[in-house]
Design a protein around this motif. Structure first.
Motif, PDB file in Angstrom:
ATOM      1  N   ARG A 137       0.826  -1.219   0.000  1.00 34.61           N
ATOM      2  CA  ARG A 137       0.000   0.000   0.000  1.00 34.61           C
ATOM      3  C   ARG A 137       0.856   1.263   0.000  1.00 34.61           C
ATOM      4  NH1 ARG A 137      -2.559  -0.325   6.102  1.00 34.61           N
ATOM      5  NH2 ARG A 137      -1.449   1.479   6.860  1.00 34.61           N
ATOM      6  N   MET A 138       2.158   1.116   0.253  1.00 34.88           N
ATOM      7  CA  MET A 138       3.096   2.240   0.193  1.00 34.88           C
ATOM      8  C   MET A 138       3.951   2.156  -1.078  1.00 34.88           C
ATOM      9  SD  MET A 138       2.229   3.605   3.047  1.00 34.88           S
ATOM     10  CE  MET A 138       3.424   4.861   3.383  1.00 34.88           C
ATOM     11  N   GLY A 139       3.583   1.255  -2.001  1.00 28.84           N
ATOM     12  CA  GLY A 139       4.280   1.141  -3.267  1.00 28.84           C
ATOM     13  C   GLY A 139       5.513   0.250  -3.253  1.00 28.84           C
ATOM     14  N   LYS A 140       5.644  -0.609  -2.229  1.00 30.60           N
ATOM     15  CA  LYS A 140       6.794  -1.513  -2.136  1.00 30.60           C
ATOM     16  C   LYS A 140       6.302  -2.948  -2.128  1.00 30.60           C
ATOM     17  CE  LYS A 140       9.596   1.733   0.489  1.00 30.60           C
ATOM     18  NZ  LYS A 140      10.378   1.952   1.687  1.00 30.60           N
ATOM     19  N   GLU A 141       6.928  -3.804  -2.910  1.00 27.47           N
ATOM     20  CA  GLU A 141       6.566  -5.221  -2.970  1.00 27.47           C
ATOM     21  C   GLU A 141       7.269  -5.976  -1.848  1.00 27.47           C
ATOM     22  OE1 GLU A 141       4.505  -7.271  -4.748  1.00 27.47           O
ATOM     23  OE2 GLU A 141       3.591  -5.408  -5.445  1.00 27.47           O
ATOM     24  N   GLU A 142       6.861  -5.694  -0.625  1.00 27.47           N
ATOM     25  CA  GLU A 142       7.485  -6.360   0.521  1.00 27.47           C
ATOM     26  C   GLU A 142       6.553  -6.338   1.722  1.00 27.47           C
ATOM     27  OE1 GLU A 142      11.050  -3.979   0.336  1.00 27.47           O
ATOM     28  OE2 GLU A 142      10.301  -2.576   1.838  1.00 27.47           O
ATOM     29  N   MET A 143       6.824  -7.265   2.623  1.00 23.36           N
ATOM     30  CA  MET A 143       6.133  -7.341   3.900  1.00 23.36           C
ATOM     31  C   MET A 143       7.132  -6.892   4.958  1.00 23.36           C
ATOM     32  SD  MET A 143       3.325  -8.144   5.498  1.00 23.36           S
ATOM     33  CE  MET A 143       2.418  -9.156   4.363  1.00 23.36           C
ATOM     34  N   HIS A 144       6.704  -6.018   5.857  1.00 27.44           N
ATOM     35  CA  HIS A 144       7.583  -5.568   6.934  1.00 27.44           C
ATOM     36  C   HIS A 144       7.241  -6.316   8.214  1.00 27.44           C
ATOM     37  CE1 HIS A 144       8.265  -1.416   4.861  1.00 27.44           C
ATOM     38  NE2 HIS A 144       8.796  -2.422   4.188  1.00 27.44           N
ATOM     39  N   LEU A 145       8.254  -6.881   8.822  1.00 27.62           N
ATOM     40  CA  LEU A 145       8.118  -7.460  10.153  1.00 27.62           C
ATOM     41  C   LEU A 145       8.642  -6.399  11.104  1.00 27.62           C
ATOM     42  CD1 LEU A 145       7.384  -9.724  12.050  1.00 27.62           C
ATOM     43  CD2 LEU A 145       9.676 -10.669  11.707  1.00 27.62           C
ATOM     44  N   ARG A 146       7.729  -5.736  11.793  1.00 26.47           N
ATOM     45  CA  ARG A 146       8.062  -4.586  12.623  1.00 26.47           C
ATOM     46  C   ARG A 146       8.270  -5.005  14.076  1.00 26.47           C
ATOM     47  NH1 ARG A 146       3.780   0.026  10.565  1.00 26.47           N
ATOM     48  NH2 ARG A 146       4.908   0.565   8.638  1.00 26.47           N
ATOM     49  N   HIS A 147       9.382  -4.534  14.645  1.00 24.54           N
ATOM     50  CA  HIS A 147       9.733  -4.775  16.041  1.00 24.54           C
ATOM     51  C   HIS A 147       9.639  -3.418  16.757  1.00 24.54           C
ATOM     52  CE1 HIS A 147      11.457  -8.724  14.963  1.00 24.54           C
ATOM     53  NE2 HIS A 147      11.761  -8.103  13.840  1.00 24.54           N
ATOM     54  N   PHE A 148       8.729  -3.309  17.712  1.00 26.49           N
ATOM     55  CA  PHE A 148       8.500  -2.046  18.418  1.00 26.49           C
ATOM     56  C   PHE A 148       9.181  -2.071  19.783  1.00 26.49           C
ATOM     57  CE2 PHE A 148       5.141  -2.156  15.320  1.00 26.49           C
ATOM     58  CZ  PHE A 148       4.902  -0.837  14.993  1.00 26.49           C
ATOM     59  N   PHE A 149       9.827  -0.942  20.123  1.00 23.88           N
ATOM     60  CA  PHE A 149      10.536  -0.799  21.392  1.00 23.88           C
ATOM     61  C   PHE A 149      10.185   0.520  22.046  1.00 23.88           C
ATOM     62  CE2 PHE A 149      13.035  -3.701  18.904  1.00 23.88           C
ATOM     63  CZ  PHE A 149      13.480  -4.647  19.813  1.00 23.88           C
ATOM     64  N   HIS A 150      10.231   0.524  23.369  1.00 24.56           N
ATOM     65  CA  HIS A 150      10.059   1.740  24.161  1.00 24.56           C
ATOM     66  C   HIS A 150      11.440   2.199  24.609  1.00 24.56           C
ATOM     67  CE1 HIS A 150       8.614   3.656  28.159  1.00 24.56           C
ATOM     68  NE2 HIS A 150       8.769   4.573  27.221  1.00 24.56           N
ATOM     69  N   LEU A 151      11.769   3.469  24.333  1.00 29.26           N
ATOM     70  CA  LEU A 151      13.043   4.056  24.737  1.00 29.26           C
ATOM     71  C   LEU A 151      12.762   5.339  25.519  1.00 29.26           C
ATOM     72  CD1 LEU A 151      13.646   2.392  22.013  1.00 29.26           C
ATOM     73  CD2 LEU A 151      15.689   3.777  21.909  1.00 29.26           C
ATOM     74  N   PRO A 152      12.676   5.280  26.846  1.00 31.95           N
ATOM     75  CA  PRO A 152      12.478   6.501  27.633  1.00 31.95           C
ATOM     76  C   PRO A 152      13.768   7.330  27.645  1.00 31.95           C
ATOM     77  CG  PRO A 152      11.963   4.511  28.917  1.00 31.95           C
ATOM     78  CD  PRO A 152      12.650   4.075  27.669  1.00 31.95           C
ATOM     79  N   VAL A 153      13.647   8.641  27.455  1.00 33.93           N
ATOM     80  CA  VAL A 153      14.829   9.501  27.514  1.00 33.93           C
ATOM     81  C   VAL A 153      15.179   9.786  28.972  1.00 33.93           C
ATOM     82  CG1 VAL A 153      14.521  10.591  25.267  1.00 33.93           C
ATOM     83  CG2 VAL A 153      13.505  11.631  27.272  1.00 33.93           C
ATOM     84  N   VAL A 154      16.471   9.988  29.240  1.00 34.34           N
ATOM     85  CA  VAL A 154      16.908  10.271  30.611  1.00 34.34           C
ATOM     86  C   VAL A 154      17.539  11.646  30.739  1.00 34.34           C
ATOM     87  CG1 VAL A 154      17.192   7.866  31.266  1.00 34.34           C
ATOM     88  CG2 VAL A 154      19.113   9.074  30.256  1.00 34.34           C
ATOM     89  N   ALA A 155      17.976  12.231  29.635  1.00 32.36           N
ATOM     90  CA  ALA A 155      18.614  13.549  29.684  1.00 32.36           C
ATOM     91  C   ALA A 155      17.593  14.623  29.327  1.00 32.36           C
ATOM     92  CB  ALA A 155      19.784  13.585  28.707  1.00 32.36           C
TER      93      ALA A 155
END
Length: 148
Positions: free
Chosen positions: A75-93
């Protein structure tokens, strides 16, 4: 169809999520830092690399795995499937409210730096505005972080 690994960073500051727009291509829509996982690279390493490249930030208190999802990129014009890995990164500074950062290591082969305009949004607002299912797993964060 080719499967491509992607790493997505939900970078938070309190109850707010870091989002960006392409300064030169606003039509690309509102996004979170993310990118392609390199061959042999663990997803948790890829997400920190992508977060640093796209934001200039580097001080996170943790790298917390949230989950995975599949995204049909046709649907974004690419012939591929994305396997998405989601992460939480809290900032400390301490971080600015808004800033422009230039990514110099674009995975799409771009030779010129890519300008990103970064800023913080309450998660409920960001989830409704993010493109292409970037906000798919934000609900997991809302359960543990207060709204500002």
């Amino acid at each position: 169809m080719r499967v491509v690994g992607k790493a997505f960073a939900y970078i938070t500051n309190g109850g707010r999520l870091l989002v960006f727009e392409h300064a030169d291509f606003p039509e690309a829509g509102l996004q979170v830092p993310a990118g392609t996982i390199l061959p042999g690279e663990p997803p948790d390493t890829a997400v920190v690399r992508e977060a640093r490249e796209e934001t200039g930030l580097g001080a996170f208190s943790a790298v917390e795995f949230i989950g995975t999802s599949e995204f049909d990129a046709r649907r974004m014009g690419k012939e591929e499937m994305h396997l998405r890995h989601f992460f939480h990164l809290p900032v400390v500074a301490p971080v600015p409210e808004r800033w422009r950062h230039h990514e110099r290591d674009g995975s799409d082969g771009a030779r010129e730096p890519i300008a990103f305009d970064l800023y913080w949004l309450p998660m409920s607002i960001a989830a409704a505005r993010l493109i292409a299912d970037h906000g798919q797993l934000i609900a997991a964060l809302r359960d543990v972080l207060p709204e500002p």
